[in-house]
Design a protein around this motif. Structure first.
Motif, short mmCIF file in Angstrom:
data_model
loop_
_atom_site.label_atom_id
_atom_site.label_comp_id
_atom_site.label_asym_id
_atom_site.label_seq_id
_atom_site.Cartn_x
_atom_site.Cartn_y
_atom_site.Cartn_z
N THR A 51 0.82 -1.21 0.00
CA THR A 51 0.00 0.00 0.00
C THR A 51 0.86 1.26 0.00
OG1 THR A 51 -1.72 -1.20 1.17
CG2 THR A 51 -1.88 1.18 1.20
N ASP A 52 2.02 1.19 0.63
CA ASP A 52 2.91 2.36 0.68
C ASP A 52 3.49 2.73 -0.68
OD1 ASP A 52 2.50 2.65 3.38
OD2 ASP A 52 4.35 1.62 3.97
N VAL A 53 3.65 1.76 -1.58
CA VAL A 53 4.32 2.04 -2.85
C VAL A 53 3.42 1.94 -4.08
CG1 VAL A 53 6.57 1.32 -1.99
CG2 VAL A 53 5.13 -0.33 -3.17
N SER A 54 2.24 1.39 -3.94
CA SER A 54 1.41 1.12 -5.12
C SER A 54 0.14 1.97 -5.14
CB SER A 54 1.02 -0.36 -5.14
OG SER A 54 0.20 -0.64 -6.25
N ALA A 55 -0.20 2.44 -6.34
CA ALA A 55 -1.46 3.16 -6.52
C ALA A 55 -2.63 2.18 -6.60
CB ALA A 55 -1.41 4.00 -7.79
N ARG A 56 -2.33 0.92 -6.91
CA ARG A 56 -3.36 -0.13 -7.00
C ARG A 56 -2.93 -1.32 -6.16
NH1 ARG A 56 -4.06 -1.11 -13.22
NH2 ARG A 56 -5.65 -2.51 -12.46
N PRO A 57 -3.00 -1.18 -4.83
CA PRO A 57 -2.46 -2.23 -3.95
C PRO A 57 -3.20 -3.57 -4.06
CG PRO A 57 -3.57 -0.54 -2.66
CD PRO A 57 -3.51 -0.04 -4.07
#
Length: 183
Positions: A32-38
């Motif tokens: 979630t910290d690095v992805s726009a679509r976790p």
């Protein structure tokens, strides 16, 4: 003194934990910290973990599915196609394909054969865009420290794609442990 911020600098990469310290909630938080679509990235990670070889933790460059060798990214795209079944864009593609086949007079009279022909053409079109989506999700997972990526194929293994090389994704021990349920 002037301080210029780097416009392309992303958030600090999450700290690389060990297999013992990364559990499933921590894994999800890292994605979630690095992805726009976790959610999509998590599905891709889970699928890669399912096809990764037990001894090396790597998946690719090909997956054997029903006696056929399929490129890993294509297999991931095909596995994720049902997720967008009711998406309005997907439904629009189905209608475009149907209209195109009718205009070219290529649509069979048999409804079952027509449905199969439409499904196959939609699958080809969705796979083309799906490969980009999978690549973005894998890039997010690489940034999160959950996947390592290299390319294998013609001549030698290499960290850059091209020259008939195909992607190989290696799941890290931390991610494998979290997905397996080990705390």
């Amino acid at each position: 003194m002037f301080l210029q911020l780097d416009l392309f600098d992303c958030a600090e990469p999450p700290s690389k934990g060990t297999a013992e310290s990364l559990n499933l909630p921590a894994l999800i938080e890292r994605i979630t910290d690095v992805s726009a679509r976790p959610r999509y990235a998590f599905m891709v990670l889970n699928l890669i973990a399912k096809v990764a070889r037990k001894n090396s933790g790597s998946a690719g460059p090909y997956v054997i599915d029903q006696e056929q060798h399929i490129r890993l990214r294509d297999w991931l795209c095909d596995a994720l196609i049902p997720v967008a079944k009711r998406d309005p864009r997907r439904l629009a593609i189905v209608e475009q394909v149907r209209a195109g086949l009718v205009a070219q007079k290529l649509l069979p009279a048999d409804p079952t054969a027509a449905a199969h022909m439409i499904d196959e053409e939609v699958k080809v079109r969705v796979r083309q865009s799906g490969r980009c989506n999978v690549s973005r999700a894998v890039s997010d997972l690489v940034r999160a420290g959950l996947i390592r990526r290299h390319y294998q194929g013609y001549r030698v293994d290499h960290h850059n794609r091209g020259a008939k090389r195909e992607a190989v994704y290696t799941i890290t021990p931390a991610a494998a442990g979290a997905l397996a349920g080990r705390l």
